[in-house]
Scaffold this active site. Sequence first.
Site, PDB file in Angstrom:
ATOM      1  N   LYS A  26     -33.267  82.039  23.332  1.00 47.48           N
ATOM      2  CA  LYS A  26     -34.409  82.613  23.467  1.00 47.48           C
ATOM      3  C   LYS A  26     -34.682  82.920  24.968  1.00 47.48           C
ATOM      4  CE  LYS A  26     -35.969  84.134  20.123  1.00 47.48           C
ATOM      5  NZ  LYS A  26     -35.754  85.590  19.579  1.00 47.48           N
ATOM      6  N   TYR A  77     -30.979  77.009  20.178  1.00 49.62           N
ATOM      7  CA  TYR A  77     -31.650  78.135  19.999  1.00 49.62           C
ATOM      8  C   TYR A  77     -32.571  78.338  20.981  1.00 49.62           C
ATOM      9  CZ  TYR A  77     -35.584  80.567  17.838  1.00 49.62           C
ATOM     10  OH  TYR A  77     -36.609  81.502  17.427  1.00 49.62           O
ATOM     11  N   PHE A 104     -39.120  87.933   7.367  1.00 50.20           N
ATOM     12  CA  PHE A 104     -40.687  87.710   7.081  1.00 50.20           C
ATOM     13  C   PHE A 104     -41.505  88.642   8.148  1.00 50.20           C
ATOM     14  CE2 PHE A 104     -43.478  84.189   9.165  1.00 50.20           C
ATOM     15  CZ  PHE A 104     -44.525  84.665   8.575  1.00 50.20           C
ATOM     16  N   ASP A 129     -25.600  95.396  11.373  1.00 55.09           N
ATOM     17  CA  ASP A 129     -25.687  94.122  12.168  1.00 55.09           C
ATOM     18  C   ASP A 129     -25.695  94.295  13.707  1.00 55.09           C
ATOM     19  OD1 ASP A 129     -24.687  91.259  13.443  1.00 55.09           O
ATOM     20  OD2 ASP A 129     -23.915  90.882  11.396  1.00 55.09           O
ATOM     21  N   ILE A 130     -26.791  93.662  14.352  1.00 56.92           N
ATOM     22  CA  ILE A 130     -26.896  93.663  15.891  1.00 56.92           C
ATOM     23  C   ILE A 130     -25.546  93.234  16.746  1.00 56.92           C
ATOM     24  CG2 ILE A 130     -29.584  93.656  15.546  1.00 56.92           C
ATOM     25  CD1 ILE A 130     -29.256  90.825  16.667  1.00 56.92           C
TER      26      ILE A 130
END
Length: 327
Positions: free
Chosen positions: A155, A151, A18, A63-64
């Site tokens: 971050k 999550y 997105f 893929d990272i």
Amino acid sequence: MEVELSKKKILVTGGAGFIGSNLSEELLNRENFVVCLDNFSTGKRENISSFIDNPNYKLIEGDIRNLDDCFLATKDVDYVLHQAALGSVPRSIKDPITTNDVNVSGFLNMLVAARDNNVKRFIYAASSSTYGDSESLPKVEDVIGKPLSPYAVTKYVNELYADVFSKTYGLETIGLRYFNVFGRRQDANGAYSAVIPKFINLLMKGECPVINGDGSYSRDFTYIDNVIQANILSLVSQNKESINQVYNVAFGERNTLNDLVGYLKEYLSDFDTNILKVKVKYGGKREGDIPHSHADIQKAKDSLNYNPAFSLQEGLRKSIKWYWENI
């Protein structure tokens, strides 16, 4: 936004997602060369279909979590806009291991590749979830609490790693703490879809949206074009004091979920008046949710000249038009 940025080679990780696809489109419109790295776990090919054949665009399916893919993608790149991540608080609670692998190990791979390939600046998507259980409002960058989900932990770790790489290796980094971003191309159908596209989709079908809690929780909903502005400004900033910092990226006001549904029904009724009759249901509170989110954006204004142009209401009208034409 009158900012000069052209003829640069810029890697957008998660470039089929997105936010990543919207950033890529803006960079291409400014006559830059864009490299997209995406494994399509959450990104969509239709998001990049309009510019996949652009000679200034290169897609790398990778893929990272694979260091070799990261080195390949960062080769001869001027800047990195790192958007690749496994989002969603509920998903991280259900599967913390995969969330950590992508968001922490993948992030570290990207930092190492950027460092070793002499990338000039590494700009990454941070998150308002980092504020955790801090009850202070509005949210100021230097005042955070304890994370409330896996999550949020990942971050926050991103910010710590970026800070270490800037101080230890001299890699220029800027973290952008996104607050509830919404807009065109945001997935409306996934199991972990964000609230705005999910509610728009349900209301368009005449189905009842379900609000977690009593609807009094509030968010600083941020339209995609404000996020694009913050990223572009981070790329071009010549202010040395702006580098190796973290910034809130939001509009700077909060609206409750009840307010949100009211706006959605009102604006959607321009297309179908029956939507005004759709009822709202209320469910249990969602695990890991913070009650209120409201950003202080003064730091970004002062250091990056950030000036968000789209309020929630303006962004919703644009988003609804896009979904009505594309779903």
